[in-house]
Design an enzyme around this catalytic site. Structure first.
Site, PDB file in Angstrom:
ATOM      1  CE  LYS A  31      -6.659   7.090   7.298  1.00 13.49           C
ATOM      2  NZ  LYS A  31      -7.045   5.803   6.646  1.00 13.49           N
ATOM      3  CD  GLU A  83       7.902  10.163  -0.835  1.00 13.21           C
ATOM      4  OE1 GLU A  83       7.973   9.840  -2.036  1.00 13.21           O
ATOM      5  OE2 GLU A  83       8.821  10.736  -0.240  1.00 13.21           O
ATOM      6  CB  CYS A 104       5.273   3.515  -4.922  1.00 17.30           C
ATOM      7  SG  CYS A 104       6.574   3.437  -3.697  1.00 17.30           S
ATOM      8  CD  GLU A 132       0.959   3.207  -8.727  1.00 15.11           C
ATOM      9  OE1 GLU A 132       0.001   3.895  -8.321  1.00 15.11           O
ATOM     10  OE2 GLU A 132       2.031   3.124  -8.114  1.00 15.11           O
TER      11      GLU A 132
END
Ligand code: NAD
Length: 508
Positions: free
Chosen positions: A201, A276, A310, A411
């Site tokens: 997906k 993750e 990331c 982040e």
């Protein structure tokens, strides 16, 4: 409350529903891959796929939902349970087919790179390297397929004890938009090598290369239903996959808050889960390091992929005695970065993935200024009128940040770096650990004993010394703390896609 919950609204896919029943889809209408067929969503709905560098709609994709996930799970189940099909393949045959897939990706490197670059705004040169890296990941797992096996164990009772590594069955692979085809390959490679059937997906922003990978898997010789690709929004299609009782494992890459929701959904049937998630990685530089090299290399570690990485080294922790010098060198190196049209070979930083992501990043720039950080470069869109329609933000440097500022803890997922000075090794480690994340990081020092001491103190799954290179196909990758659970890549990833069975034989 998590840090993310204090962030500006997270970017959501711009999934605009269209009813195309009775309409001729445009030339760029792409379709999902389910049970070996190219299919539309069951209800015929589609969404627009936008080139973020131009704002132009480049394709429409099926707006898949629960019914489409059900269809894909059923196709994957049948493929897994067919006694004469994929399950009967030897590990070596799975490996050979993965090798074919790797070669097909290599042959289509330019096509995949162009698709990815246009779809998410990344520079074409980066997209080429990423397509090549996908082929290398499939090549690695082609070789790994028959090298992950059980063991014999000298138990106390007389007899023979051995373990078997068995595939889990149907696995759901949910991936983000920042490195769409790479994240897909990190999951498809080990999942297929271990003998699972898959439902991939992709994020709504970036469905195009995932669909191509699904098609290439069929061309490589994986039977229908072994690799399925369902496109659609995370909140419906993604959630249906994460909650589906017919799915034995979900592997997810994306935001930490989404990962938390996936864990909740997966609890439904106690699915295996690997995650993750986000990062806020430190780049720690001591006074004795090669400062010039640090500056030159580190520019790319934070601004590459427009900071939507990331592993982005979005915090520079610098020893105070070289603070001014390092910032000077870093600003100078950043000024030479070429921001521009992703299709141009010279471009080093392209567009962000969407206007919404751009707004989120610019919100953070305002937050940083309000909190008293010193904006020394960027913080706005480029002046170039040719880029006005795109979602661009210039590489942005905030100096003299404090660890408690939001731009130093949260982040941003854009081209923004926060510089924080430190006095001692102990303070550097404390600052490095002062976020909820623990994904990646770098340590720069000529004193290797100190660099290793610091590496041992930093709570992070991946660290590099005197470089920013931290992703290697052969080595484990993943996060401590709220950056995730489980390790992808290397032989470790095969453990994420297998059940371990122990068998004892009484020889008495
Ligand atoms: P996201 O969490 O918004 O979306 C990721 C995927 O999850 C998409 O496919 C999305 O459609 C789906 N999704 C969203 N809501 C869902 C739900 N409720 N149930 C099931 N699926 C759902 O993340 P993103 O914005 O696409 O990607 C950026 C994030 O990914 C950043 O936080 C980044 O750090 C992280 N990331 C981590 C790694 C890593 O290896 N640790 C690598 C790349 C990106």
């Amino acid at each position: 409350m998590t840090t993310e919950s204090q962030s500006p609204a997270p970017a959501q896919p711009e999934a605009v529903a269209h009813d195309v029943s009775g309409m001729t889809p445009g030339p760029q209408a792409v379709r999902m891959v389910i049970g070996g067929e190219q299919v539309d969503a069951q209800d015929g709905q589609t969404f627009e796929v936008v080139n973020p560098a131009t704002g132009v709609v480049m394709a429409t994709a099926p707006l898949g939902g629960k019914a489409d996930v059900d269809r894909a799970v059923e196709a994957a189940r049948q493929a897994f349970e067919d006694p004469k099909g994929f399950s009967s393949w030897s590990a070596a045959k799975r490996g050979r087919t993965l090798q074919k897939l790797s070669m097909l990706v290599k042959q289509r490197q330019e096509e995949l790179a162009r698709l990815e670059s246009e779809n998410v705004g990344k520079p074409i040169t980066s997209a080429r390297s990423e397509a090549f890296a996908v082929s290398l990941v499939f090549e690695y797992y082609a070789g790994a397929a028959n090298k992950h096996f059980g063991e014999t164990i000298p138990v106390s009772r007389p007899g023979l004890d051995f373990t078997l590594r068995e595939p889990i069955g149907v696995v759901g692979l949910i991936v983000p938009w920042n490195f769409p085809m790479n994240m897909a390959s990190w999951k498809l490679g080990p999942a297929l090598a271990a003998g699972n059937t898959c439902i991939l997906k992709p994020a709504s922003y970036s469905p195009l290369t995932a669909i191509r990978l699904g098609e290439l898997a069929l061309e490589a010789g994986f039977p229908p239903g072994v690799v399925n690709v369902v496109t659609g929004p995370g909140g419906t299609a993604g959630a249906a996959l994460a909650a589906h009782p017919g799915v034995g494992k979900v592997a997810f890459t994306g935001e930490t808050t989404t990962g938390q929701e996936i864990m909740r959904l997966a609890a439904n049937n106690v699915k295996k889960v690997s995650l993750e998630l986000g990062g806020k990685s430190p780049n720690i530089i001591f006074a004795d390091a090669d400062l010039e090299r640090f500056a030159k290399e580190s520019v790319y570690s934070v601004f590459d992929n427009a900071g939507q990485d990331c592993c982005a080294r979005s915090r520079i922790l610098v020893e105070r005695s070289v603070h001014e010098k390092v910032v000077g060198l870093f600003v100078e190196a950043t000024r030479s970065v070429i921001v521009g049209d992703p299709a141009d070979d010279a471009t080093e930083v392209g567009s962000l993935v969407s206007q919404r992501q751009r707004e989120r990043v610019l919100d953070y720039v305002e937050v940083g200024q309000r909190e008293g950080a010193e904006l020394v470069l960027g913080g706005r869109a480029p002046d170039d009128q040719a880029l006005a329609a795109g979602a661009y933000v210039l590489p942005t440097i905030f100096d003299n940040c404090r660890a408690d500022m939001r731009i130093a803890r949260e982040e941003v997922f854009g081209p923004v770096v926060a510089v924080i000075p430190f006095e001692s090794e102990e303070e550097a480690v404390r600052l490095a650990n002062a976020t909820p994340y623990g994904l990646s990081g770098s340590i720069w020092s000529r004193d290797i004993a100190r660099a290793i001491r610091v590496a041992k103190g930093v709570q992070s799954g991946v660290l590099s010394i005197n470089t920013n290179a931290s992703v290697h196909t052969e080595a484990p990758f993943g996060g401590y703390k709220m950056s995730g659970s489980g390790r992808e890549l290397g032989m470790h990833a095969l453990g994420l896609y297998t059940e371990l069975k122990n068998v004892f034989v009484d020889l008495g």
